[in-house]
Design a protein around this motif. Structure first.
Motif, PDB file in Angstrom:
ATOM      1  N   LYS A 130     -27.795  -4.511 -39.730  1.00 32.03           N
ATOM      2  CA  LYS A 130     -29.001  -4.821 -38.549  1.00 32.03           C
ATOM      3  C   LYS A 130     -28.734  -5.918 -37.871  1.00 32.03           C
ATOM      4  N   ASN A 131     -27.478  -6.513 -38.304  1.00 33.02           N
ATOM      5  CA  ASN A 131     -27.245  -7.633 -37.339  1.00 33.02           C
ATOM      6  C   ASN A 131     -28.595  -8.806 -37.199  1.00 33.02           C
ATOM      7  N   CYS A 182     -33.884 -13.227 -37.581  1.00 31.82           N
ATOM      8  CA  CYS A 182     -33.179 -13.789 -36.469  1.00 31.82           C
ATOM      9  C   CYS A 182     -32.442 -12.253 -36.050  1.00 31.82           C
ATOM     10  N   VAL A 183     -32.475 -11.866 -35.077  1.00 30.11           N
ATOM     11  CA  VAL A 183     -31.982 -10.358 -34.604  1.00 30.11           C
ATOM     12  C   VAL A 183     -30.972 -10.889 -33.618  1.00 30.11           C
ATOM     13  N   ALA A 184     -29.534 -10.590 -33.744  1.00 29.01           N
ATOM     14  CA  ALA A 184     -28.765 -10.823 -32.962  1.00 29.01           C
ATOM     15  C   ALA A 184     -28.023  -9.587 -32.062  1.00 29.01           C
ATOM     16  N   SER A 185     -27.826  -9.859 -30.678  1.00 28.99           N
ATOM     17  CA  SER A 185     -27.219  -8.718 -29.991  1.00 28.99           C
ATOM     18  C   SER A 185     -26.033  -9.112 -29.210  1.00 28.99           C
ATOM     19  N   ILE A 194     -31.173 -18.414 -47.215  1.00 25.31           N
ATOM     20  CA  ILE A 194     -30.748 -17.550 -46.130  1.00 25.31           C
ATOM     21  C   ILE A 194     -29.990 -16.536 -46.552  1.00 25.31           C
ATOM     22  N   SER A 195     -30.197 -15.071 -45.777  1.00 24.91           N
ATOM     23  CA  SER A 195     -29.452 -14.009 -45.938  1.00 24.91           C
ATOM     24  C   SER A 195     -29.152 -13.359 -44.909  1.00 24.91           C
ATOM     25  N   SER A 222     -21.087  -8.297 -32.940  1.00 20.90           N
ATOM     26  CA  SER A 222     -21.512  -7.725 -34.168  1.00 20.90           C
ATOM     27  C   SER A 222     -21.055  -8.620 -35.314  1.00 20.90           C
ATOM     28  N   PHE A 223     -22.052  -8.823 -36.423  1.00 20.65           N
ATOM     29  CA  PHE A 223     -21.561  -9.767 -37.703  1.00 20.65           C
ATOM     30  C   PHE A 223     -20.239  -9.354 -38.122  1.00 20.65           C
ATOM     31  N   ASP A 224     -19.923  -7.883 -38.257  1.00 16.06           N
ATOM     32  CA  ASP A 224     -18.788  -7.502 -38.836  1.00 16.06           C
ATOM     33  C   ASP A 224     -17.403  -7.662 -37.730  1.00 16.06           C
ATOM     34  N   ASP A 225     -17.672  -8.022 -36.543  1.00 17.34           N
ATOM     35  CA  ASP A 225     -16.526  -8.337 -35.822  1.00 17.34           C
ATOM     36  C   ASP A 225     -15.445  -9.371 -36.167  1.00 17.34           C
ATOM     37  N   TYR A 226     -16.042 -10.483 -36.689  1.00 10.41           N
ATOM     38  CA  TYR A 226     -15.220 -11.509 -36.852  1.00 10.41           C
ATOM     39  C   TYR A 226     -16.194 -12.425 -37.829  1.00 10.41           C
TER      40      TYR A 226
END
Length: 136
Positions: free
Chosen positions: A78-79, A22-25, A72-73, A28-32
């Motif tokens: 790579k988001n 699952c690619v997210a755009s 799950i990982s 960013s996963f690191d935002d929150y």
């Protein structure tokens, strides 16, 4: 714009493995402190939660039906979130979706209550899904 794109679905034999991505755009996963979840929906059935992961510390939760077979990982660089599925069963046949949940004030994690973490109604943005078919 938040987008989630799943891939990796396929036709596999029972007992075999499969890995979904699952690619997210748009964020960013690191935002929150997000919860990213995998869900599935079989024909004629309600959508159900399979697994979820917290993006800050990679804490994971699983549905009882998959806990000893699925992993799950996430790769925050790579988001992308993955779902490794092993020892697949025909009952795993479904469309698999990934979704991202909301965050609280200042981007905090909000799913303190366990029953919320795999509840599809708690998640805001969804991908279109990828088909997994397991033959017996």
């Amino acid at each position: 714009e938040v987008q989630l794109v799943e891939s990796g679905g396929d036709l596999v034999q029972a007992g075999g493995p499969l890995r979904l991505s699952c690619v997210a755009s748009g964020f960013s996963f690191d935002d929150y402190d997000y919860s990213i979840g995998w869900f599935r929906q079989a024909p004629g059935k309600e959508r159900e939660g399979v697994a979820c992961i917290r993006t800050t510390d990679s804490t994971t939760w699983y549905a009882n039906s998959v806990a000893d077979r699925f992993t799950i990982s996430s790769d925050n660089a790579k988001n992308t979130v993955y779902l490794q599925m092993n020892n697949l069963e025909p009952e795993d046949t479904a469309v698999y979706f990934c979704a991202v949940g909301p965050v609280g004030p200042s981007g905090t994690y909000i799913f303190r209550e366990p029953h919320r973490r795999l509840d599809p109604l708690e998640y805001d943005y969804w991908g279109r899904g990828t088909q997994v078919t397991v033959s017996s």
